[in-house]
Write an enzyme that holds these catalytic residues in place. Sequence first.
Site, PDB file in Angstrom:
ATOM      1  N   SER A 198       0.793  -1.225   0.000  1.00  0.00           N
ATOM      2  CA  SER A 198       0.000   0.000   0.000  1.00  0.00           C
ATOM      3  C   SER A 198       0.824   1.273   0.000  1.00  0.00           C
ATOM      4  O   SER A 198       0.368   2.305  -0.478  1.00  0.00           O
ATOM      5  CB  SER A 198      -0.940   0.004   1.205  1.00  0.00           C
ATOM      6  N   HIS A 226      -5.121  -3.794  -2.422  1.00  0.00           N
ATOM      7  CA  HIS A 226      -4.845  -2.773  -3.447  1.00  0.00           C
ATOM      8  C   HIS A 226      -4.743  -3.368  -4.847  1.00  0.00           C
ATOM      9  O   HIS A 226      -4.266  -2.694  -5.761  1.00  0.00           O
ATOM     10  CB  HIS A 226      -3.564  -2.014  -3.091  1.00  0.00           C
ATOM     11  N   LYS A 258     -11.245  -0.050  -1.512  1.00  0.00           N
ATOM     12  CA  LYS A 258     -10.311   0.714  -2.340  1.00  0.00           C
ATOM     13  C   LYS A 258     -10.888   0.818  -3.767  1.00  0.00           C
ATOM     14  O   LYS A 258     -11.823   1.575  -3.962  1.00  0.00           O
ATOM     15  CB  LYS A 258      -8.935   0.081  -2.282  1.00  0.00           C
TER      16      LYS A 258
HETATM   17  C1  LIG Z   1      -2.829  -4.076   2.356  1.00  0.00           C
HETATM   18  C2  LIG Z   1      -4.006  -3.652   3.179  1.00  0.00           C
HETATM   19  N1  LIG Z   1      -4.684  -4.580   3.862  1.00  0.00           N
HETATM   20  C3  LIG Z   1      -5.737  -4.246   4.618  1.00  0.00           C
HETATM   21  C4  LIG Z   1      -6.168  -2.942   4.723  1.00  0.00           C
HETATM   22  C5  LIG Z   1      -7.308  -2.604   5.612  1.00  0.00           C
HETATM   23  O1  LIG Z   1      -8.479  -2.469   4.855  1.00  0.00           O
HETATM   24  P1  LIG Z   1      -9.689  -1.605   5.392  1.00  0.00           P
HETATM   25  O2  LIG Z   1      -9.349  -0.175   5.122  1.00  0.00           O
HETATM   26  O3  LIG Z   1     -10.867  -2.080   4.607  1.00  0.00           O
HETATM   27  O4  LIG Z   1      -9.829  -1.870   6.836  1.00  0.00           O
HETATM   28  C6  LIG Z   1      -5.494  -1.953   4.000  1.00  0.00           C
HETATM   29  C7  LIG Z   1      -5.941  -0.555   3.958  1.00  0.00           C
HETATM   30  O5  LIG Z   1      -6.053   0.208   4.748  1.00  0.00           O
HETATM   31  C8  LIG Z   1      -4.364  -2.307   3.234  1.00  0.00           C
HETATM   32  O6  LIG Z   1      -3.664  -1.379   2.608  1.00  0.00           O
END
Ligand SMILES: Cc1ncc(COP(=O)(O)O)c(C=O)c1O
Length: 432
Positions: A198, A226, A258
Amino acid sequence: MTHSASPDALPHAAMDSYREALEHWRETGQLRRCRTVIPHGDAGESSASTLVELDGQLAINFSSNDYLGLSQDERLKAASIEAIQHYGTGSASSRLISGTGPLVQALEAALARFKKTEAALVFNSGYQANVAILQAILEPGDLVFCDRLNHASLVDGCRLSEARWTRYPHLDLDNLEARLRKAPTEARKWIVTDSVFSMDGDYPDLCALVEIAERYDALVMVDEAHATGLYGDERSSGLCEQFALSHRVALQMGTFSKALGGAGAYVAGSRVLMDTLINRARGFIYSTALPPAVVAAAHAAVALVQTDFQPKTRLWENVAYFEQQAVQAGLAHRFQFPLKSPIVPVLVGDSTQALQASQALLDAGYFVQGIRPPTVPVGTARLRIALSAAHTRPQIEGLIQALSHALPESPDLTGSLPQPESSAGCTRESLR
Ligand SMILES: Cc1ncc(COP(=O)(O)O)c(C=O)c1O
């Protein structure tokens, strides 16, 4: 008895220690705060989903993970509204009590087809999913091998588990293999990695990683937060599809938050693993199910990315255009081209300088968030540019011009962010 908490009634020494910590974070450029971001409806020339009002100032948003612009899509909005009209605003219960309705069941069936797996399960957020999944599938005696830059939710899931876990250097598959070689053969082993990282926008050579896993009898979990909606020629379901690995990866996790423009998360895999999660994942068991509007929007988005390829095509064209413009402006040394994803980190190093550069861009009308430790390792504070299908070419040109002025003078930082290795015969030539 009064119910309104007065700070005076709280123990002073304890409160002072929090105040001191906040002051320390302020002094060292680490203090964070929530800023008000309002999508601007009256966008004129700009697309509605990229022009925002940030703390009262208009700016083009290059900080959103809404890569396909779907959070503003009329088809998703209509699905949500219809779901509210049929089912109301809340699900009123956790999934195992009375919170499993036809909408979430239909979404899970659609996700299993999307990810080409036996089954899938919906979670309330990506963070909750990762913590709950890892806590549920790991037991004492298990070994977990994580990329050092895995998302915080994967780290926290490992921490909550009673398994032994270790982190290999970012994308370093030789190091991963060396660790696996030393691991006891009888232990159950998991390799856990983001697909697209990310904050770096890169990804591992997933084919090579899966081959290593198979050599050492390890199971693989991939976080496609992502990548969902962006990779894969047929269904756009993520990097596992792109590399034809869906049947070789035990758990494919991803989010609706996302590129799919909504909220919530999913995990897809075998029936055995889904049933294990239903029975053991505390974040699944002990939390009220997602509301109908969110589930319906997620289902509409999963259907949309498989049928309407226009947003995805526009996004990858924008990624290529950014690259071309940056080269023309003499900024190529600030990036790692070719870009692998719409996430474009610009390494600055120092937290305060990253914030200053972010502010200079905002003054020029571009919202690019500065990312600091602990989100990224110490000394690697950066600007994180997130490109979207909704950006226009003039917006991208304007950002490049603004970057030329806003970035602090710095040595050539190419190479400071690790580059993924590619393995012959496995990696696709073009991922766009
Ligand atoms: C790689 C990754 N996994 C999990 C998440 C968590 O997702 P969420 O924002 O839906 O809680 C994110 C983002 O914030 C992320 O970048």
